[in-house]
Design an enzyme around this catalytic site. Structure first.
Site, PDB file in Angstrom:
ATOM      1  N   ALA A  64       0.849  -1.192   0.000  1.00 32.67           N
ATOM      2  CA  ALA A  64       0.000   0.000   0.000  1.00 32.67           C
ATOM      3  C   ALA A  64       0.882   1.238   0.000  1.00 32.67           C
ATOM      4  O   ALA A  64       2.039   1.189   0.409  1.00 32.67           O
ATOM      5  CB  ALA A  64      -0.883  -0.014   1.233  1.00 32.67           C
ATOM      6  N   GLY A 103       0.812  -5.292   0.890  1.00 29.71           N
ATOM      7  CA  GLY A 103      -0.300  -5.462  -0.047  1.00 29.71           C
ATOM      8  C   GLY A 103       0.147  -6.061  -1.367  1.00 29.71           C
ATOM      9  O   GLY A 103      -0.633  -6.755  -2.040  1.00 29.71           O
ATOM     10  N   GLU A 106       0.205  -9.666  -0.699  1.00 33.80           N
ATOM     11  CA  GLU A 106      -1.191 -10.110  -0.543  1.00 33.80           C
ATOM     12  C   GLU A 106      -1.871 -10.231  -1.911  1.00 33.80           C
ATOM     13  O   GLU A 106      -2.687 -11.126  -2.137  1.00 33.80           O
ATOM     14  CB  GLU A 106      -1.945  -9.134   0.354  1.00 33.80           C
ATOM     15  CG  GLU A 106      -1.538  -9.210   1.822  1.00 33.80           C
ATOM     16  CD  GLU A 106      -2.181  -8.108   2.628  1.00 33.80           C
ATOM     17  OE1 GLU A 106      -3.083  -8.430   3.440  1.00 33.80           O
ATOM     18  OE2 GLU A 106      -1.820  -6.934   2.443  1.00 33.80           O
ATOM     19  N   GLU A 126       3.837  -5.407   7.836  1.00 35.59           N
ATOM     20  CA  GLU A 126       2.901  -4.381   8.330  1.00 35.59           C
ATOM     21  C   GLU A 126       3.105  -4.048   9.804  1.00 35.59           C
ATOM     22  O   GLU A 126       2.855  -2.924  10.226  1.00 35.59           O
ATOM     23  CB  GLU A 126       1.459  -4.858   8.106  1.00 35.59           C
ATOM     24  CG  GLU A 126       0.945  -4.690   6.677  1.00 35.59           C
ATOM     25  CD  GLU A 126       1.356  -5.800   5.740  1.00 35.59           C
ATOM     26  OE1 GLU A 126       0.836  -5.837   4.613  1.00 35.59           O
ATOM     27  OE2 GLU A 126       2.233  -6.611   6.112  1.00 35.59           O
TER      28      GLU A 126
HETATM   29  N1  T1G Z   1       4.540   3.531   0.120  1.00 38.42           N
HETATM   30  C1  T1G Z   1       5.003   4.761  -0.228  1.00 38.42           C
HETATM   31  N2  T1G Z   1       6.318   5.045  -0.495  1.00 38.42           N
HETATM   32  C2  T1G Z   1       7.175   4.018  -0.411  1.00 38.42           C
HETATM   33  C3  T1G Z   1       6.760   2.708  -0.043  1.00 38.42           C
HETATM   34  C4  T1G Z   1       5.368   2.483   0.213  1.00 38.42           C
HETATM   35  N3  T1G Z   1       4.898   1.286   0.531  1.00 38.42           N
HETATM   36  N4  T1G Z   1       7.855   1.916  -0.030  1.00 38.42           N
HETATM   37  C5  T1G Z   1       8.900   2.705  -0.385  1.00 38.42           C
HETATM   38  N5  T1G Z   1       8.507   3.955  -0.607  1.00 38.42           N
HETATM   39  C6  T1G Z   1       9.354   5.083  -1.021  1.00 38.42           C
HETATM   40  C7  T1G Z   1      10.373   5.487   0.039  1.00 38.42           C
HETATM   41  O1  T1G Z   1       9.837   6.379   0.959  1.00 38.42           O
HETATM   42  C8  T1G Z   1      11.464   6.128  -0.812  1.00 38.42           C
HETATM   43  O2  T1G Z   1      11.048   7.418  -1.127  1.00 38.42           O
HETATM   44  C9  T1G Z   1      11.431   5.288  -2.089  1.00 38.42           C
HETATM   45  O3  T1G Z   1      10.145   4.653  -2.109  1.00 38.42           O
HETATM   46  C10 T1G Z   1      12.485   4.222  -2.115  1.00 38.42           C
HETATM   47  O4  T1G Z   1      12.395   3.486  -0.908  1.00 38.42           O
HETATM   48  C11 T1G Z   1      -2.780  -3.407   2.705  1.00 38.42           C
HETATM   49  C12 T1G Z   1      -1.403  -2.047   4.750  1.00 38.42           C
HETATM   50  C13 T1G Z   1      10.481  -1.611  -0.969  1.00 38.42           C
HETATM   51  C14 T1G Z   1      12.259  -2.695   0.323  1.00 38.42           C
HETATM   52  O5  T1G Z   1       6.245  -1.889   4.394  1.00 38.42           O
HETATM   53  O6  T1G Z   1      10.538  -1.713   2.769  1.00 38.42           O
HETATM   54  O7  T1G Z   1       0.819  -2.868   2.287  1.00 38.42           O
HETATM   55  O8  T1G Z   1      12.728   8.596   0.182  1.00 38.42           O
HETATM   56  O9  T1G Z   1      14.614   4.178   0.031  1.00 38.42           O
HETATM   57  O10 T1G Z   1      16.041   0.708   0.174  1.00 38.42           O
HETATM   58  O11 T1G Z   1      -1.785  -5.011   4.024  1.00 38.42           O
HETATM   59  O12 T1G Z   1      11.170   0.818   0.557  1.00 38.42           O
HETATM   60  O13 T1G Z   1      13.051   8.256  -2.261  1.00 38.42           O
HETATM   61  O14 T1G Z   1      11.244   9.811  -1.408  1.00 38.42           O
HETATM   62  O15 T1G Z   1      13.286   2.312   1.086  1.00 38.42           O
HETATM   63  O16 T1G Z   1      15.433   0.080  -2.212  1.00 38.42           O
HETATM   64  C15 T1G Z   1       3.824  -2.564   3.365  1.00 38.42           C
HETATM   65  C16 T1G Z   1       8.016  -0.543   2.588  1.00 38.42           C
HETATM   66  C17 T1G Z   1       3.002  -1.329   3.304  1.00 38.42           C
HETATM   67  C18 T1G Z   1       7.389  -1.843   2.327  1.00 38.42           C
HETATM   68  C19 T1G Z   1      12.773  -0.690  -1.108  1.00 38.42           C
HETATM   69  N6  T1G Z   1       5.044  -2.383   2.621  1.00 38.42           N
HETATM   70  N7  T1G Z   1       9.137  -0.265   1.717  1.00 38.42           N
HETATM   71  O17 T1G Z   1      13.873  -0.376  -0.309  1.00 38.42           O
HETATM   72  O18 T1G Z   1      14.350   2.006  -1.173  1.00 38.42           O
HETATM   73  S1  T1G Z   1       1.543  -1.514   4.302  1.00 38.42           S
HETATM   74  C20 T1G Z   1       6.172  -2.034   3.204  1.00 38.42           C
HETATM   75  C21 T1G Z   1      10.324  -0.881   1.906  1.00 38.42           C
HETATM   76  C22 T1G Z   1       0.539  -2.541   3.367  1.00 38.42           C
HETATM   77  C23 T1G Z   1      -1.505  -3.935   3.228  1.00 38.42           C
HETATM   78  C24 T1G Z   1      -0.687  -3.008   4.055  1.00 38.42           C
HETATM   79  C25 T1G Z   1      11.443  -0.452   1.005  1.00 38.42           C
HETATM   80  C26 T1G Z   1      11.684  -1.381  -0.198  1.00 38.42           C
HETATM   81  P1  T1G Z   1      12.077   8.585  -1.140  1.00 38.42           P
HETATM   82  P2  T1G Z   1      13.721   3.024  -0.131  1.00 38.42           P
HETATM   83  P3  T1G Z   1      15.027   0.574  -0.902  1.00 38.42           P
END
Ligand code: T1G
Length: 689
Positions: A64, A103, A106, A126
């Site tokens: 998400a 997500g 999922e 999450e």
């Molecule tokens: N949403 C919005 N922005 C995101 C994002 C996300 N999910 N993931 C990364 N970014 C942005 C981040 O802020 C950065 O921006 C750029 O992307 C690069 O990220 C319904 C509720 C994927 C392993 O927890 O773990 O799904 O700083 O520097 O080191 O059940 O990002 O450049 O402006 O981290 O290569 C669950 C979170 C969401 C994954 C990549 N997903 N992301 O790592 O790059 S909740 C997560 C990460 C959800 C559902 C629920 C990592 C990455 P900027 P980065 P990276």
């Protein structure tokens, strides 16, 4: 609507839906609209017999859009889109590559089959955002691999590699050309019309036992409790009902303070990994490292490099010291093998990346040299001067000191702009935080190199200025001091420790001190020229903590702290000698006396520019000092607590104790008077260091 985030292409009778929503194909509102539109078209087109979901860029989908969690979701919701996928008569196959998380994972679990590329990683992290999976993960994953393995994977926020996912039965195949393989499998399923079924939930009793074990470590975090409830629902609810229940629990967490705090941390961690505005730099190449000093810290740092696949030379002038250091490293790896984290071959591979040496000249090929020798300025200056002579011009000189002046060391070299502090935390191969200490002359390239190194080693960086104790230890010293004062004023060690563990931390200051050894902190105090009368008295009595069976507590089994009346007598004696009037303290007052002065010191650190952002202090305290992530970090918590309340309390503490250090810092006073917060200060860009 930006319909280009998902495009429908054809491979014969197979529709390939390609997600392209940089940077990580997040399920943002416009992406969900485009995805639903493509699914509807694929479903209604009779010439299409199967569907593949694929992604452009570094991942299929990282979940998400975390930026959009502050507002109620709009447009088609992920859980409903995924329910549509699961119900489609035409087989849908996911082509998974990169870190496919939350997500995104999922979405693939709703598909009828999954193929992954060898570099793929899958997980539901999450809980790191104070949430639970909210799009089917809490019932689809348990049905696929079993309730206990699903609970373990989600509760740990671990990621599965493609090989592990195949072994667990999460995916159907691993293929270099993941999209082509997915199309083949989709075609096959369209002919066969029977997808593989899951392993089933397993026994309730096993799940219940595993859940109880997990919840013992929750310490105030809400999401783990809600997760257990959600997965439990899978045992007696069918999908639609389980989904409704999951969604309700998810939305409650999303709108709650803990998730807001942990989302703050998510973006704070990323900001801390970037150079502050106005500071530019290009990282130098990092092909080989040298670590000087094979003690506990030096050995742990060398392991960080070997764990990252980077060759490192470990140097110690003492052959015995070197041998002992190598033995400690091998023992640590053997423990990892016994816990199944690595196998025997990986142990040997990592040991092979560590080249031992007693001669400093062995460092000659290093792109970075990190000293971890005894905390003595003269010794470190002499070492830096020798390394400066010895090493190529581009090499970065780094020190792992936790308290000494970086500039004084840099002055012993002809390359002060390439000198930086790399403050690892013990055990260095485990602790995530890396305080990158910027000296007066450290240049942007050197800082960029340190940030890149931190990413390579899988560490959480935070750039801080040069002062005694830098950011983390400088703030912690305030808590140590207040903890001692509280004892003198009548609180007991167990009162103080309980206030800290009830706050959500793993251990209180006195238990921590007993674990680390009272003699260790006594040496630091001596080198910094200050005293803690009760601690000094216990040391003088040989009560050094767990290692002597007695410290602030008594230890019969070596680990369990037992309150000891003998300590109360020592404290009463010190209080009488110092003429301190003793009284009782409520848990709330103890908590405020311990944490408010830390916030106050944090404000001073921001005023001095030693930290560039208050969120950097949050990252430091969560990743280096066990501050509860669900509170968002020290300064974020202070904003929630209310700066006005903190200022008023500090004034009271200063009046009662006569301690000038407890007077509110000018910045804190100013923000409180203006009704502003540290977050306001940061968003107004007033603290970029
Ligand atoms: N949403 C919005 N922005 C995101 C994002 C996300 N999910 N993931 C990364 N970014 C942005 C981040 O802020 C950065 O921006 C750029 O992307 C690069 O990220 C319904 C509720 C994927 C392993 O927890 O773990 O799904 O700083 O520097 O080191 O059940 O990002 O450049 O402006 O981290 O290569 C669950 C979170 C969401 C994954 C990549 N997903 N992301 O790592 O790059 S909740 C997560 C990460 C959800 C559902 C629920 C990592 C990455 P900027 P980065 P990276």
């Amino acid at each position: 609507m930006n319909s280009t985030t998902v495009t429908l292409t054809r491979d014969g009778e197979v529709a390939v839906l390609v997600i392209d929503n940089p940077p990580v194909n997040a399920l943002s509102e416009h992406m969900r609209v485009a995805l639903k539109d493509c699914l509807d078209r694929a479903d209604s087109d009779d010439t299409i017999r199967a569907v593949v979901l694929a992604g452009e860029g570094r991942t299929l989908c990282a979940g998400a859009d975390i930026r959009q969690f502050g507002a109620p979701p709009k447009g088609p919701l992920s859980p409903d889109i995924f329910m549509q996928i699961a119900a489609m008569k035409k087989p849908v196959v996911a082509a998974i590559h990169g870190p496919t998380l939350g997500g995104g994972f999922e979405m693939t679990l709703a598909c009828h089959a999954r193929v992954a590329s060898p570099d793929a990683e899958m997980g539901l992290p999450e809980l790191k955002l104070g949430l639970i999976p909210g799009a089917g993960g809490t019932y689809r994953l348990p049905r696929l691999i079993g309730a206990v393995p699903a609970l373990d994977l989600i509760a740990s926020s671990q990621r599965l590699s493609a090989a592990e996912a195949l072994e667990l039965g999460v995916i159907d195949a691993v293929a270099e050309d993941v999209r082509a393989k997915a199309v083949d499998l989709a075609r096959e399923l369209a002919d066969r019309e029977q997808a593989r079924s899951g392993a089933g939930l397993g026994a309730w009793a096993d799940f219940d036992a595993a859940a109880k074990k997990r919840l013992r470590r929750a310490r105030g975090a809400q999401a783990p409790r809600v997760l257990v409830k959600a997965i439990g629902n899978a045992f007696d609810m069918e999908d639609t009902e389980a989904q409704r229940a999951e969604q309700a629990m998810f939305q409650e967490l999303r709108t709650g303070p803990q998730s807001a705090a942990m989302r703050h941390l998510f973006f704070a961690e990323r900001a801390a990994g970037r150079l502050a505005d106005g500071l530019a730099g290009t990282a130098r190449p990092l092909r080989r490292a040298a670590v000087i000093g094979a003690g506990t810290m030096g050995g742990g740092i060398a392991m960080c490099f070997a764990d990252a696949g980077l060759p490192v030379t470990l140097i110690d002038a003492s052959a015995d010291g070197l041998e002992a250091g190598l033995a400690r490293i091998r023992k640590n790896y053997e423990i990892s093998v016994s816990r199944g984290r690595i196998d025997a071959a990986e142990l040997e591979q990592r040991m092979a990346l560590i080249t031992p040496a007693t001669a400093l000249s062995a460092a000659s090929g290093a792109d970075i040299a990190i000293e971890a020798v005894f905390e003595d300025m003269a010794l470190k200056r002499k070492l830096f001067a020798e390394l400066d002579q010895l090493l190529p011009h581009h090499t970065v000189l780094a020190t792992n000191t936790s308290s000494l002046d970086i500039d004084e060391m840099a002055a012993a070299t002809k390359r002060p702009s390439q000198v930086v502090g790399l403050h690892f935390f013990s055990p260095a191969n485990v602790m995530k935080l890396l305080e990158i200490v910027r000296g007066a002359e450290t240049d942007g390239d050197t800082l960029a190199t340190a940030l890149m190194l931190s990413k390579c080693l899988g560490k959480q960086p935070a750039i801080v200025g040069n002062c005694p104790g830098f950011v983390g230890n400088r703030i912690l010293r305030q808590r140590h001091h207040q903890a001692e004062l509280l004892l003198e004023q009548g609180a007991s060690p167990q009162d103080v420790d309980r206030a800290v563990t009830d706050f959500g931390m793993a251990m209180g200051p006195f238990q921590m001190n007993d674990l680390a050894g009272l003699d260790v902190s006594a040496l630091v105090r001596k080198s910094q020229g200050y005293q803690l009368p009760v601690a000094d008295a216990l040391c003088a009595m040989g009560r050094l903590g767990q290692k002597t069976g007695k410290g602030y507590y008594r230890y019969e089994d070596g680990r369990t702290p037992i309150p000891d009346p003998a300590v109360d007598a020592v404290i009463a004696n010190v209080a009488e000698r110092l003429g301190v009037r003793q009284r009782s303290f409520s848990q709330d007052e103890i908590r405020e006396r311990l944490f408010y002065p830390m916030v106050n010191e944090g404000a001073r650190i921001l005023e001095e520019g030693i930290a560039g952002r208050s969120s950097d202090i949050d990252v430091i305290y969560v990743h280096g000092y066990g501050f509860p992530a669900w509170r968002g970090g020290l300064m974020y918590w202070a904003d929630a607590e209310g700066l006005g309340r903190i200022v008023a309390a500090l004034k009271g503490f200063a009046d009662e104790t006569g301690e000038s250090r407890l007077e509110p810092a000018p910045l804190l006073r100013r923000l409180a008077e203006a009704g502003e917060s540290f977050a306001d200060l940061q968003s107004n860009g007033k603290t970029e260091g």
